[in-house]
Design a protein around this motif. Structure first.
Motif, short mmCIF file in Angstrom:
data_model
loop_
_atom_site.label_atom_id
_atom_site.label_comp_id
_atom_site.label_asym_id
_atom_site.label_seq_id
_atom_site.Cartn_x
_atom_site.Cartn_y
_atom_site.Cartn_z
N GLU A 82 40.47 52.59 42.35
CA GLU A 82 41.44 53.01 41.33
C GLU A 82 40.96 52.61 39.94
OE1 GLU A 82 45.21 51.42 42.51
OE2 GLU A 82 45.62 53.10 43.84
N GLU A 83 40.43 51.42 39.82
CA GLU A 83 39.89 50.95 38.54
C GLU A 83 38.70 51.80 38.12
OE1 GLU A 83 39.71 48.90 35.09
OE2 GLU A 83 41.27 48.70 36.61
N GLU A 84 37.82 52.09 39.07
CA GLU A 84 36.62 52.88 38.78
C GLU A 84 36.97 54.30 38.34
OE1 GLU A 84 32.98 54.64 41.45
OE2 GLU A 84 33.60 52.56 41.85
N TRP A 85 38.00 54.89 38.93
CA TRP A 85 38.33 56.28 38.68
C TRP A 85 39.50 56.49 37.71
CZ3 TRP A 85 35.88 60.65 40.50
CH2 TRP A 85 34.80 60.41 41.38
N LYS A 86 40.05 55.44 37.16
CA LYS A 86 41.26 55.58 36.35
C LYS A 86 41.08 56.43 35.10
CE LYS A 86 41.00 51.45 33.52
NZ LYS A 86 41.57 50.20 33.20
N ASP A 87 39.91 56.40 34.46
CA ASP A 87 39.69 57.15 33.22
C ASP A 87 38.95 58.46 33.42
OD1 ASP A 87 40.96 55.21 31.74
OD2 ASP A 87 39.14 54.03 31.52
N ARG A 88 38.63 58.80 34.64
CA ARG A 88 37.91 60.05 34.90
C ARG A 88 38.89 61.21 35.05
NH1 ARG A 88 33.07 58.44 39.08
NH2 ARG A 88 32.31 56.68 37.86
N PRO A 89 38.54 62.33 34.46
CA PRO A 89 39.43 63.49 34.63
C PRO A 89 39.33 64.07 36.05
CG PRO A 89 37.48 64.07 33.35
CD PRO A 89 37.41 62.60 33.60
#
Length: 161
Positions: free
Chosen positions: A153-160
């Motif tokens: 979740e942390e890794e993907w939180k800012d990815r569209p």
């Protein structure tokens, strides 16, 4: 999950008091405790409850790893339990004592030979330690999965998306 009455211990205080009715020394050097945790429910109606328990110290060699034994000692005070519980609800107040004695005598008649068996202690320890170790392994797996989810979740939180 329903509430199950347990005797007071260093780490536990029950919701209502019970009383130790009898201690029976068994042939295999164990002690069977009979507890009465009956209480008034409403008016003249009672819950009649009997708990039979044997407390056994679990040795370190029963565990697959020393660390598990140390955690077990912290969480369970180093003890495993045989517990048998029998309850009747909405019993007339005048019938409580007789019913408790009936529950106790029927239990003793049916289980005393089983509990007095020479290998009972070893079998109880083996079964309870195996359950404890499986529960701890499951808890560790759940913890690892939760940590992996948090990491993703942390890794993907800012990815569209």
């Amino acid at each position: 999950m329903p509430y199950e009455w347990l005797p007071p211990s260093k780490n536990y205080e029950p919701r209502w008091p019970g009383r130790l009715v009898e201690k029976i020394d068994l042939e295999n050097d164990l002690v069977l405790e009979i507890w009465d945790y009956s209480r008034r429910l409403a008016g003249d109606r009672w819950l009649v409850g009997m708990l039979a328990q044997i407390v056994v110290e679990a040795p370190p060699e029963a565990f697959s790893r020393r660390e598990l034994y140390e955690v077990f000692c912290d969480e369970e005070e180093g003890k495993v339990y045989y517990r048998y519980r029998k309850e009747r609800t909405f019993v007339d107040e005048r019938e409580c004592e007789a019913l408790f004695e009936q529950l106790k005598s029927r239990f003793l008649e049916a289980a005393l030979n089983y509990l007095s068996h020479p290998s009972f202690k070893e079998r109880l320890i083996a079964a309870e330690v195996a359950l404890y170790e499986r529960r701890k392994a499951w808890e560790e797996q759940v913890k690892q999965k939760d940590e992996e989810i948090e990491r993703l979740e942390e890794e993907w939180k800012d990815r569209p998306i």
